[in-house]
Design a protein around this motif. Structure first.
Motif, PDB file in Angstrom:
ATOM      1  N   GLU A 224     -17.823 -12.375 -21.007  1.00 47.30           N
ATOM      2  CA  GLU A 224     -17.807 -13.269 -22.340  1.00 47.30           C
ATOM      3  C   GLU A 224     -15.981 -12.480 -22.108  1.00 47.30           C
ATOM      4  OE1 GLU A 224     -20.683 -13.319 -25.680  1.00 47.30           O
ATOM      5  OE2 GLU A 224     -22.094 -12.925 -24.807  1.00 47.30           O
ATOM      6  N   HIS A 225     -15.267 -13.663 -23.247  1.00 37.39           N
ATOM      7  CA  HIS A 225     -14.192 -13.616 -23.015  1.00 37.39           C
ATOM      8  C   HIS A 225     -14.002 -13.316 -24.984  1.00 37.39           C
ATOM      9  CE1 HIS A 225     -12.466 -14.064 -19.646  1.00 37.39           C
ATOM     10  NE2 HIS A 225     -13.450 -14.681 -19.357  1.00 37.39           N
ATOM     11  N   HIS A 226     -13.079 -12.672 -25.637  1.00 37.92           N
ATOM     12  CA  HIS A 226     -12.901 -12.363 -27.392  1.00 37.92           C
ATOM     13  C   HIS A 226     -11.258 -13.375 -27.380  1.00 37.92           C
ATOM     14  CE1 HIS A 226     -12.712 -11.626 -30.827  1.00 37.92           C
ATOM     15  NE2 HIS A 226     -11.696 -10.576 -30.958  1.00 37.92           N
ATOM     16  N   ARG A 227     -11.659 -14.294 -28.174  1.00 35.14           N
ATOM     17  CA  ARG A 227     -10.774 -15.016 -29.040  1.00 35.14           C
ATOM     18  C   ARG A 227     -10.710 -14.700 -30.948  1.00 35.14           C
ATOM     19  NH1 ARG A 227      -6.735 -15.407 -25.415  1.00 35.14           N
ATOM     20  NH2 ARG A 227      -6.227 -17.811 -26.179  1.00 35.14           N
ATOM     21  N   THR A 228      -9.734 -14.170 -30.844  1.00 35.63           N
ATOM     22  CA  THR A 228      -9.630 -13.927 -32.381  1.00 35.63           C
ATOM     23  C   THR A 228      -9.579 -15.409 -33.027  1.00 35.63           C
ATOM     24  OG1 THR A 228      -7.322 -14.181 -33.056  1.00 35.63           O
ATOM     25  CG2 THR A 228      -7.788 -12.015 -32.228  1.00 35.63           C
ATOM     26  N   MET A 229      -9.723 -15.171 -34.516  1.00 38.74           N
ATOM     27  CA  MET A 229      -9.311 -16.659 -35.050  1.00 38.74           C
ATOM     28  C   MET A 229      -7.864 -17.925 -34.420  1.00 38.74           C
ATOM     29  SD  MET A 229     -12.033 -18.730 -36.759  1.00 38.74           S
ATOM     30  CE  MET A 229     -12.972 -17.568 -38.108  1.00 38.74           C
ATOM     31  N   GLY A 230      -7.136 -17.030 -35.340  1.00 39.06           N
ATOM     32  CA  GLY A 230      -6.035 -17.667 -35.274  1.00 39.06           C
ATOM     33  C   GLY A 230      -5.578 -18.072 -33.464  1.00 39.06           C
ATOM     34  N   ASP A 231      -6.143 -17.650 -32.335  1.00 41.52           N
ATOM     35  CA  ASP A 231      -6.316 -17.322 -31.235  1.00 41.52           C
ATOM     36  C   ASP A 231      -6.835 -18.593 -31.346  1.00 41.52           C
ATOM     37  OD1 ASP A 231      -4.736 -15.135 -30.034  1.00 41.52           O
ATOM     38  OD2 ASP A 231      -6.802 -14.435 -29.717  1.00 41.52           O
ATOM     39  N   ARG A 232      -7.810 -18.982 -31.180  1.00 37.70           N
ATOM     40  CA  ARG A 232      -8.766 -20.099 -31.322  1.00 37.70           C
ATOM     41  C   ARG A 232      -8.240 -21.854 -31.493  1.00 37.70           C
ATOM     42  NH1 ARG A 232     -12.790 -19.893 -27.284  1.00 37.70           N
ATOM     43  NH2 ARG A 232     -14.161 -18.322 -27.275  1.00 37.70           N
ATOM     44  N   VAL A 233      -7.660 -20.802 -32.800  1.00 37.05           N
ATOM     45  CA  VAL A 233      -6.936 -22.492 -33.687  1.00 37.05           C
ATOM     46  C   VAL A 233      -5.509 -22.688 -32.771  1.00 37.05           C
ATOM     47  CG1 VAL A 233      -5.361 -22.947 -35.808  1.00 37.05           C
ATOM     48  CG2 VAL A 233      -7.746 -21.531 -35.951  1.00 37.05           C
ATOM     49  N   ARG A 234      -4.887 -21.648 -32.274  1.00 32.07           N
ATOM     50  CA  ARG A 234      -3.921 -21.682 -31.299  1.00 32.07           C
ATOM     51  C   ARG A 234      -4.153 -22.866 -29.827  1.00 32.07           C
ATOM     52  NH1 ARG A 234      -2.176 -17.403 -34.203  1.00 32.07           N
ATOM     53  NH2 ARG A 234      -3.207 -15.651 -32.299  1.00 32.07           N
ATOM     54  N   ASP A 235      -5.010 -22.571 -29.494  1.00 21.69           N
ATOM     55  CA  ASP A 235      -5.889 -22.907 -28.206  1.00 21.69           C
ATOM     56  C   ASP A 235      -6.422 -24.248 -28.464  1.00 21.69           C
ATOM     57  OD1 ASP A 235      -6.035 -20.689 -27.072  1.00 21.69           O
ATOM     58  OD2 ASP A 235      -8.136 -20.193 -27.047  1.00 21.69           O
ATOM     59  N   VAL A 236      -6.904 -25.056 -29.928  1.00 18.16           N
ATOM     60  CA  VAL A 236      -6.759 -26.382 -30.680  1.00 18.16           C
ATOM     61  C   VAL A 236      -5.342 -27.244 -30.042  1.00 18.16           C
ATOM     62  CG1 VAL A 236      -8.077 -27.539 -32.315  1.00 18.16           C
ATOM     63  CG2 VAL A 236      -9.156 -25.555 -31.526  1.00 18.16           C
ATOM     64  N   VAL A 237      -4.554 -26.598 -31.036  1.00 20.58           N
ATOM     65  CA  VAL A 237      -3.576 -27.156 -31.037  1.00 20.58           C
ATOM     66  C   VAL A 237      -2.619 -27.160 -30.021  1.00 20.58           C
ATOM     67  CG1 VAL A 237      -1.077 -27.059 -32.576  1.00 20.58           C
ATOM     68  CG2 VAL A 237      -3.323 -26.122 -33.933  1.00 20.58           C
ATOM     69  N   THR A 238      -2.908 -26.671 -29.030  1.00 21.13           N
ATOM     70  CA  THR A 238      -1.607 -25.864 -27.783  1.00 21.13           C
ATOM     71  C   THR A 238      -2.468 -27.463 -26.754  1.00 21.13           C
ATOM     72  OG1 THR A 238      -0.921 -24.003 -28.128  1.00 21.13           O
ATOM     73  CG2 THR A 238      -1.392 -25.077 -25.777  1.00 21.13           C
ATOM     74  N   ALA A 239      -3.679 -27.896 -27.086  1.00 20.36           N
ATOM     75  CA  ALA A 239      -4.551 -28.816 -25.931  1.00 20.36           C
ATOM     76  C   ALA A 239      -4.716 -30.148 -26.638  1.00 20.36           C
ATOM     77  CB  ALA A 239      -6.256 -28.083 -26.320  1.00 20.36           C
ATOM     78  N   GLY A 240      -3.870 -30.605 -27.732  1.00 24.74           N
ATOM     79  CA  GLY A 240      -2.963 -31.401 -28.476  1.00 24.74           C
ATOM     80  C   GLY A 240      -4.472 -31.541 -29.324  1.00 24.74           C
ATOM     81  N   PHE A 241      -4.960 -31.395 -29.610  1.00 23.90           N
ATOM     82  CA  PHE A 241      -5.929 -31.628 -30.797  1.00 23.90           C
ATOM     83  C   PHE A 241      -5.728 -31.568 -32.456  1.00 23.90           C
ATOM     84  CE2 PHE A 241      -8.913 -31.104 -27.644  1.00 23.90           C
ATOM     85  CZ  PHE A 241      -9.801 -32.676 -27.445  1.00 23.90           C
ATOM     86  N   ARG A 242      -5.971 -32.250 -33.476  1.00 22.49           N
ATOM     87  CA  ARG A 242      -5.826 -31.714 -34.576  1.00 22.49           C
ATOM     88  C   ARG A 242      -7.287 -31.128 -35.165  1.00 22.49           C
ATOM     89  NH1 ARG A 242      -3.872 -36.617 -34.496  1.00 22.49           N
ATOM     90  NH2 ARG A 242      -5.931 -37.756 -35.011  1.00 22.49           N
ATOM     91  N   LEU A 243      -6.414 -29.992 -36.282  1.00 15.90           N
ATOM     92  CA  LEU A 243      -7.940 -29.618 -36.165  1.00 15.90           C
ATOM     93  C   LEU A 243      -8.514 -29.575 -37.650  1.00 15.90           C
ATOM     94  CD1 LEU A 243     -10.213 -27.149 -36.425  1.00 15.90           C
ATOM     95  CD2 LEU A 243      -8.737 -25.021 -37.502  1.00 15.90           C
ATOM     96  N   MET A 244      -9.683 -30.444 -37.718  1.00 17.29           N
ATOM     97  CA  MET A 244      -9.995 -31.256 -38.681  1.00 17.29           C
ATOM     98  C   MET A 244     -11.226 -30.679 -40.264  1.00 17.29           C
ATOM     99  SD  MET A 244      -8.693 -34.184 -37.753  1.00 17.29           S
ATOM    100  CE  MET A 244      -8.670 -35.463 -39.169  1.00 17.29           C
ATOM    101  N   ASP A 245     -11.552 -29.535 -39.384  1.00 18.76           N
ATOM    102  CA  ASP A 245     -12.336 -28.736 -39.934  1.00 18.76           C
ATOM    103  C   ASP A 245     -12.595 -27.538 -39.406  1.00 18.76           C
ATOM    104  OD1 ASP A 245     -14.069 -27.856 -42.604  1.00 18.76           O
ATOM    105  OD2 ASP A 245     -15.419 -28.705 -42.112  1.00 18.76           O
ATOM    106  N   LEU A 246     -13.385 -26.654 -40.136  1.00 20.45           N
ATOM    107  CA  LEU A 246     -13.502 -25.328 -39.617  1.00 20.45           C
ATOM    108  C   LEU A 246     -14.695 -24.740 -40.632  1.00 20.45           C
ATOM    109  CD1 LEU A 246     -14.085 -22.937 -37.631  1.00 20.45           C
ATOM    110  CD2 LEU A 246     -11.841 -21.786 -39.177  1.00 20.45           C
ATOM    111  N   VAL A 247     -16.138 -25.164 -39.830  1.00 16.08           N
ATOM    112  CA  VAL A 247     -17.451 -24.416 -40.458  1.00 16.08           C
ATOM    113  C   VAL A 247     -17.668 -23.053 -39.878  1.00 16.08           C
ATOM    114  CG1 VAL A 247     -19.106 -25.331 -40.805  1.00 16.08           C
ATOM    115  CG2 VAL A 247     -18.177 -26.979 -40.321  1.00 16.08           C
TER     116      VAL A 247
END
Length: 281
Positions: A224-247
């Motif tokens: 299993e691979h750990h990403r911080t919350m900031g990492d996950r957000v950056r991954d989403v943006v880097t891949a070309g998505f807009r983050l609409m919500d975080l639940v």
């Protein structure tokens, strides 16, 4: 690995090839136990986002249920395709993809019993198409899907999440939505225990070193691979998505089950799941 040898749990680096190979083999070996242990909670045609039991029928993270009809939906890391089966019942046209052949055999078993299983990437109304494949190299043409979803599938287990997210973006149509859930990053600082011992911080939240179970020769059998919350957000943006919500689902009073390190005790105090709602341009 000898049958009486317990894997050694450690933290060490693990790349794409080793992680993929280890996790494919792990899920093939453990699919039967997983479905036997968690099948009642997951149901045969229920869409839950994680151990808290947040149900897509109530959350509507993919959009209003009425708008799912005729939508092409890709489920990534589908397991036994319970979520896809629920989507099919709403009139969607789901494709359930998983790395594990044995998990897809369970999907076929349940689907055959319900009469909702298909093959390939097609399938008529009420059908679920099953595809064995790697989330980092999706076997679909660009713009094939309206929506994509993943409930604890693929992303916690891959060394390069941006590669997976870019592949998902590629197969989504413009303005397509991706919703995925993973272990909440804060959980990596605590022991994976459901009781009081799981409430004591024992590791650095910022340590991204993967969790690896390995055999006596040092070969990884689970990663299993750990990403911080900031990492996950950056991954989403880097891949070309807009983050609409975080639940971050709260643990509901009705849910008394323990699932690994998830439990009512811990769930009342710290989040266990993070759900990212994303949209491509």
């Amino acid at each position: 690995m000898s049958q009486d040898h317990e894997p050694e749990a450690t933290r060490r680096e693990s790349g794409e090839t080793e992680s993929s190979s280890a996790n494919r083999a792990w899920w093939d070996r453990n699919a039967d136990d997983y479905q036997r242990e968690h099948g009642d909670f997951l149901g045969d045609h229920r869409f839950v986002w994680g151990p808290e039991g947040l149900d897509e029928a109530d959350a509507g993270l993919l959009g209003p249920v009425a708008e799912l009809r005729e939508r092409r939906v890709l489920e990534i890391g589908a397991g036994a395709a319970q979520c896809s089966r629920w989507l099919a019942e709403q009139g969607a046209r789901p494709v359930a993809l998983d790395l594990s052949h044995r998990q897809l055999q369970h999907a076929r078993r349940i689907g055959d019993q319900a009469g909702t299983v298909g093959t390939g990437s097609g399938g008529g109304a009420g059908a679920v198409a099953l595809v064995e494949g790697d989330a980092g190299a999706l076997p679909f043409a660009a713009g094939s899907f309206d929506l994509a979803c993943s409930a604890y599938g693929a992303l916690p287990f891959v060394a390069d999440p941006v590669r997976v997210l870019r592949e998902v973006r590629r197969v989504l149509r413009p303005h397509g939505r991706l919703v995925f859930s993973v272990t909440h990053p804060v959980r990596w600082a605590f022991p994976d225990e459901p009781g009081p011992e799981g409430l004591t911080l024992t590791a650095s939240y910022f340590d991204r070193t993967p969790y690896v179970e390995q055999d006596e020769s040092g070969r990884a059998v689970y990663v299993e691979h750990h990403r911080t919350m900031g990492d996950r957000v950056r991954d989403v943006v880097t891949a070309g998505f807009r983050l609409m919500d975080l639940v971050e689902p709260e643990w509901p009073a009705w849910n008394r089950q323990e699932w690994g390190g998830w439990s009512p005790l811990r769930g009342a105090l710290i989040p266990g799941t993070a759900i990212f709602v994303c949209e491509r341009d």
